[in-house]
Design a protein around this motif. Structure first.
Motif, PDB file in Angstrom:
ATOM      1  N   SER A 138       1.389  -1.684  -0.136  1.00 37.78           N
ATOM      2  CA  SER A 138       0.052   0.047  -0.376  1.00 37.78           C
ATOM      3  C   SER A 138       0.860   1.138  -0.181  1.00 37.78           C
ATOM      4  O   SER A 138       2.258   1.696   0.966  1.00 37.78           O
ATOM      5  CB  SER A 138      -0.937  -0.318   1.316  1.00 37.78           C
ATOM      6  N   THR A 139       0.858   2.528  -1.020  1.00 40.20           N
ATOM      7  CA  THR A 139       1.483   3.518  -0.783  1.00 40.20           C
ATOM      8  C   THR A 139       0.245   4.432  -0.702  1.00 40.20           C
ATOM      9  O   THR A 139       0.949   5.793  -1.964  1.00 40.20           O
ATOM     10  CB  THR A 139       2.292   3.314  -2.527  1.00 40.20           C
ATOM     11  N   GLY A 140      -0.567   4.334   0.195  1.00 38.96           N
ATOM     12  CA  GLY A 140      -1.030   5.784   0.387  1.00 38.96           C
ATOM     13  C   GLY A 140      -2.692   5.429  -0.737  1.00 38.96           C
ATOM     14  O   GLY A 140      -3.808   4.248  -0.077  1.00 38.96           O
ATOM     15  N   SER A 141      -2.397   5.903  -1.479  1.00 42.51           N
ATOM     16  CA  SER A 141      -4.243   5.829  -2.480  1.00 42.51           C
ATOM     17  C   SER A 141      -3.376   4.444  -3.783  1.00 42.51           C
ATOM     18  O   SER A 141      -5.441   4.226  -3.742  1.00 42.51           O
ATOM     19  CB  SER A 141      -4.516   7.050  -2.803  1.00 42.51           C
ATOM     20  N   TRP A 142      -2.742   3.965  -3.319  1.00 40.86           N
ATOM     21  CA  TRP A 142      -2.918   2.907  -5.110  1.00 40.86           C
ATOM     22  C   TRP A 142      -2.462   1.488  -4.305  1.00 40.86           C
ATOM     23  O   TRP A 142      -1.455   1.915  -3.042  1.00 40.86           O
ATOM     24  CB  TRP A 142      -1.719   3.327  -5.865  1.00 40.86           C
ATOM     25  N   TYR A 143      -2.377   0.354  -4.320  1.00 44.05           N
ATOM     26  CA  TYR A 143      -2.444  -0.852  -4.282  1.00 44.05           C
ATOM     27  C   TYR A 143      -1.539  -1.209  -4.768  1.00 44.05           C
ATOM     28  O   TYR A 143      -1.909  -1.670  -6.280  1.00 44.05           O
ATOM     29  CB  TYR A 143      -3.481  -1.511  -3.165  1.00 44.05           C
ATOM     30  N   ASN A 144      -0.228  -2.306  -4.570  1.00 40.93           N
ATOM     31  CA  ASN A 144       0.001  -3.390  -5.363  1.00 40.93           C
ATOM     32  C   ASN A 144      -0.697  -4.597  -4.688  1.00 40.93           C
ATOM     33  O   ASN A 144      -0.777  -4.576  -3.794  1.00 40.93           O
ATOM     34  CB  ASN A 144       1.386  -4.023  -5.138  1.00 40.93           C
ATOM     35  N   ILE A 145      -1.430  -5.280  -5.689  1.00 41.91           N
ATOM     36  CA  ILE A 145      -1.934  -6.016  -5.992  1.00 41.91           C
ATOM     37  C   ILE A 145      -1.650  -7.092  -6.588  1.00 41.91           C
ATOM     38  O   ILE A 145      -0.942  -6.841  -7.806  1.00 41.91           O
ATOM     39  CB  ILE A 145      -3.281  -6.092  -6.149  1.00 41.91           C
ATOM     40  N   LYS A 146      -1.724  -9.175  -6.404  1.00 40.75           N
ATOM     41  CA  LYS A 146      -1.784  -9.947  -7.171  1.00 40.75           C
ATOM     42  C   LYS A 146      -2.665 -10.794  -7.528  1.00 40.75           C
ATOM     43  O   LYS A 146      -3.055 -11.494  -5.959  1.00 40.75           O
ATOM     44  CB  LYS A 146      -0.561 -10.721  -6.639  1.00 40.75           C
ATOM     45  N   THR A 147      -3.338 -10.848  -8.738  1.00 44.74           N
ATOM     46  CA  THR A 147      -4.578 -11.799  -8.627  1.00 44.74           C
ATOM     47  C   THR A 147      -4.484 -13.092  -8.484  1.00 44.74           C
ATOM     48  O   THR A 147      -3.659 -13.452  -8.095  1.00 44.74           O
ATOM     49  CB  THR A 147      -4.937 -11.939 -10.120  1.00 44.74           C
ATOM     50  N   GLU A 148      -5.956 -14.000  -8.582  1.00 45.02           N
ATOM     51  CA  GLU A 148      -5.384 -15.522  -7.972  1.00 45.02           C
ATOM     52  C   GLU A 148      -4.337 -16.032  -9.332  1.00 45.02           C
ATOM     53  O   GLU A 148      -3.835 -16.971  -8.995  1.00 45.02           O
ATOM     54  CB  GLU A 148      -6.614 -16.251  -8.140  1.00 45.02           C
ATOM     55  N   THR A 149      -4.653 -15.856 -10.050  1.00 48.72           N
ATOM     56  CA  THR A 149      -3.148 -16.250 -11.454  1.00 48.72           C
ATOM     57  C   THR A 149      -2.634 -15.427 -11.692  1.00 48.72           C
ATOM     58  O   THR A 149      -1.539 -16.072 -12.634  1.00 48.72           O
ATOM     59  CB  THR A 149      -4.597 -15.851 -12.783  1.00 48.72           C
ATOM     60  N   GLY A 150      -1.990 -14.528 -10.091  1.00 51.19           N
ATOM     61  CA  GLY A 150      -0.117 -14.455 -10.205  1.00 51.19           C
ATOM     62  C   GLY A 150      -0.751 -13.173 -10.996  1.00 51.19           C
ATOM     63  O   GLY A 150       0.699 -12.759 -10.747  1.00 51.19           O
ATOM     64  N   LYS A 151      -1.364 -11.950 -11.165  1.00 53.35           N
ATOM     65  CA  LYS A 151      -0.922 -10.931 -12.689  1.00 53.35           C
ATOM     66  C   LYS A 151      -0.980  -9.467 -11.102  1.00 53.35           C
ATOM     67  O   LYS A 151      -1.589 -10.150 -10.465  1.00 53.35           O
ATOM     68  CB  LYS A 151      -2.171 -10.822 -13.296  1.00 53.35           C
ATOM     69  N   ALA A 152       0.043  -9.538 -11.151  1.00 58.96           N
ATOM     70  CA  ALA A 152       0.459  -8.729 -10.570  1.00 58.96           C
ATOM     71  C   ALA A 152      -0.163  -6.372 -10.780  1.00 58.96           C
ATOM     72  O   ALA A 152      -0.181  -6.288 -12.659  1.00 58.96           O
ATOM     73  CB  ALA A 152       1.856  -7.854 -10.153  1.00 58.96           C
ATOM     74  N   MET A 153      -0.907  -6.321 -10.283  1.00 59.51           N
ATOM     75  CA  MET A 153      -1.479  -4.872 -11.214  1.00 59.51           C
ATOM     76  C   MET A 153      -2.114  -3.926  -9.838  1.00 59.51           C
ATOM     77  O   MET A 153      -1.359  -4.263  -8.548  1.00 59.51           O
ATOM     78  CB  MET A 153      -2.667  -5.463 -11.259  1.00 59.51           C
ATOM     79  N   SER A 154      -1.866  -2.985 -10.447  1.00 57.40           N
ATOM     80  CA  SER A 154      -2.301  -1.286  -9.132  1.00 57.40           C
ATOM     81  C   SER A 154      -3.847  -1.515  -9.290  1.00 57.40           C
ATOM     82  O   SER A 154      -4.581  -1.647 -10.278  1.00 57.40           O
ATOM     83  CB  SER A 154      -1.436  -0.645 -10.275  1.00 57.40           C
ATOM     84  N   ALA A 155      -3.837  -1.083  -8.343  1.00 57.16           N
ATOM     85  CA  ALA A 155      -5.396  -1.067  -7.987  1.00 57.16           C
ATOM     86  C   ALA A 155      -5.760   0.525  -6.428  1.00 57.16           C
ATOM     87  O   ALA A 155      -4.661   0.321  -6.367  1.00 57.16           O
ATOM     88  CB  ALA A 155      -5.883  -2.403  -7.135  1.00 57.16           C
ATOM     89  N   ARG A 156      -7.014   0.783  -6.860  1.00 54.75           N
ATOM     90  CA  ARG A 156      -7.445   1.944  -5.597  1.00 54.75           C
ATOM     91  C   ARG A 156      -8.941   1.276  -5.410  1.00 54.75           C
ATOM     92  O   ARG A 156      -9.174   0.991  -6.142  1.00 54.75           O
ATOM     93  CB  ARG A 156      -7.763   3.266  -6.396  1.00 54.75           C
ATOM     94  N   ILE A 157      -9.464   1.798  -4.264  1.00 53.41           N
ATOM     95  CA  ILE A 157     -10.532   1.363  -3.557  1.00 53.41           C
ATOM     96  C   ILE A 157     -11.599   2.488  -4.222  1.00 53.41           C
ATOM     97  O   ILE A 157     -10.812   3.887  -4.413  1.00 53.41           O
ATOM     98  CB  ILE A 157     -10.096   1.441  -2.131  1.00 53.41           C
ATOM     99  N   LYS A 158     -12.835   2.844  -3.726  1.00 56.34           N
ATOM    100  CA  LYS A 158     -14.079   3.039  -3.898  1.00 56.34           C
ATOM    101  C   LYS A 158     -13.760   4.040  -3.115  1.00 56.34           C
ATOM    102  O   LYS A 158     -13.066   3.562  -2.077  1.00 56.34           O
ATOM    103  CB  LYS A 158     -15.537   2.464  -4.183  1.00 56.34           C
ATOM    104  N   GLY A 159     -14.251   5.303  -3.181  1.00 59.06           N
ATOM    105  CA  GLY A 159     -13.843   6.668  -1.384  1.00 59.06           C
ATOM    106  C   GLY A 159     -14.671   5.937  -1.048  1.00 59.06           C
ATOM    107  O   GLY A 159     -14.374   6.445   0.821  1.00 59.06           O
ATOM    108  N   VAL A 160     -15.613   5.140  -0.808  1.00 62.53           N
ATOM    109  CA  VAL A 160     -16.487   4.819   0.086  1.00 62.53           C
ATOM    110  C   VAL A 160     -16.044   4.260   0.775  1.00 62.53           C
ATOM    111  O   VAL A 160     -16.143   4.142   2.331  1.00 62.53           O
ATOM    112  CB  VAL A 160     -17.791   4.017  -0.614  1.00 62.53           C
ATOM    113  N   PHE A 161     -15.189   3.595   0.700  1.00 64.96           N
ATOM    114  CA  PHE A 161     -13.923   2.482   1.722  1.00 64.96           C
ATOM    115  C   PHE A 161     -13.880   3.255   3.185  1.00 64.96           C
ATOM    116  O   PHE A 161     -13.848   3.118   4.157  1.00 64.96           O
ATOM    117  CB  PHE A 161     -13.060   1.425   1.156  1.00 64.96           C
ATOM    118  N   LYS A 162     -12.871   4.736   2.752  1.00 63.85           N
ATOM    119  CA  LYS A 162     -12.535   5.480   3.443  1.00 63.85           C
ATOM    120  C   LYS A 162     -13.230   6.039   4.862  1.00 63.85           C
ATOM    121  O   LYS A 162     -13.256   6.550   5.624  1.00 63.85           O
ATOM    122  CB  LYS A 162     -11.957   6.385   2.880  1.00 63.85           C
ATOM    123  N   ILE A 163     -14.747   6.042   4.778  1.00 67.90           N
ATOM    124  CA  ILE A 163     -15.801   6.298   5.505  1.00 67.90           C
ATOM    125  C   ILE A 163     -16.261   5.069   5.994  1.00 67.90           C
ATOM    126  O   ILE A 163     -17.275   5.427   7.484  1.00 67.90           O
ATOM    127  CB  ILE A 163     -16.577   7.370   5.666  1.00 67.90           C
TER     128      ILE A 163
END
Length: 310
Positions: A8-33
């Motif tokens: 996690s680097t603040g607003s972006w997250y480094n994720i890995k899918t079930e197939t092992g693919k690395a991606m960048s992801a962010r959350i919907k604003g609603v999560f924050k509250i």
């Protein structure tokens, strides 16, 4: 689609899918509250559901955080009233400590163990830099090893420099998700570099994921252990202190296993084990079943807990 958060680097997250693919992801604003009081709504190790945002840019939107098996929390360094989830869904925690250059205080070690107990995460203490230990430190280690073994904690004596204990620790990590913590300078990054030489953790200032200048110790980050071992390690930033969260003065002794065993024998059920009569914990210290140094660290932590928060 399901994925795991690796960084996690603040607003972006480094994720890995079930197939092992690395991606960048962010959350919907609603999560924050949404009823989340921590400074970070999503932590390294979290399992999440995602929607692909852009195939070409390799980005996704996190739509849901799946229920956590567990997590480890600490006080946010910036705001004492806030807490920060260090990592989620872990099998064990490893604390790197040293008996010299720099010396790790027993209070720091015991705070880490209390936190691990509170979140039901088995903990191991690694005493690194054994190559620097003179007879005084060797005697100290023997005492600490015995003290912690009696209450059920494993210790490992290690020197990354001479390779002593390195294979033992590697075997502890196999097929487990392990959180690694410790002060800066205790050799945690050096050990991680022995498993992942390509990371060059000490010298790498540029994030391998984004190419942006990002010091590797700023954020917790998870790495897959090389095959055929299996398992993952989560590297955390060097911690100056380990602030306890959500543990009341009344509860603290429950997270000292040697004290928890005798709590029912105290005369008062709200005993804090300081100056109450008929205290089984103090009796344990007198008769040697509870180590005096552990009792002192309990007292020091107890004094540091601000009861106004409860």
């Amino acid at each position: 689609m399901k994925a795991i958060v690796y960084r996690s680097t603040g607003s972006w997250y480094n994720i890995k899918t079930e197939t092992g693919k690395a991606m960048s992801a962010r959350i919907k604003g609603v999560f924050k509250i949404d009823n989340i009081t921590s400074t970070n709504p999503i932590a390294v190790g979290d399992e999440v559901m995602i929607d692909i945002e852009s195939e070409s840019a390799n980005t996704a939107i996190i739509t849901e955080i799946l229920p956590r098996r567990n997590y480890i929390n600490r006080q946010s360094p910036a705001h004492k009233k806030h807490h920060h989830i260090v990592a989620a869904n872990i099998d064990q925690s490893v604390l790197f400590a040293t008996l010299r250059d720099p010396k790790t205080s027993q209070g720091f070690i015991d705070r880490f163990l209390v936190t691990s107990e509170a979140y039901h995460v088995p903990a191991i203490v690694v005493f690194n830099k054994a190559d620097l230990y003179k007879s005084k430190e060797q005697e100290r280690y023997a005492m600490l090893k015995e003290m912690y073994a009696v209450i059920g904690y494993r210790t490992v004596l290690m020197s990354v420099k001479t390779n002593e204990g390195v294979d033992e620790l590697k075997s502890v990590l196999e097929n487990k998700i392990t959180l690694m913590s410790g002060h800066s300078g205790v050799g945690k990054s050096s050990f991680i570099n022995t498993i992942f030489p390509e990371l060059k953790l000490k010298t790498q200032d540029v994030s391998g994921w984004s190419g942006k200048g990002m010091h590797t110790t700023t954020f917790a980050e998870m790495f897959d252990l090389p095959a055929p071992t299996g398992g993952r390690v989560i590297d955390t930033p060097g911690m100056r202190e380990f602030g306890l969260v959500d543990i009341s003065r009344q509860e603290l002794s429950h997270y000292y296993p040697e004290m928890a065993r005798v709590l029912n024998d105290c005369q008062f059920n709200n005993c804090l084990h300081i100056n109450e009569p008929g205290c089984a914990v103090k009796d344990g210290v007198v008769n040697g079943t509870i180590h005096e140094e552990r009792y002192v660290s309990y007292y020091n932590i107890l004094e540091s807990i601000d009861e106004k928060n409860y």
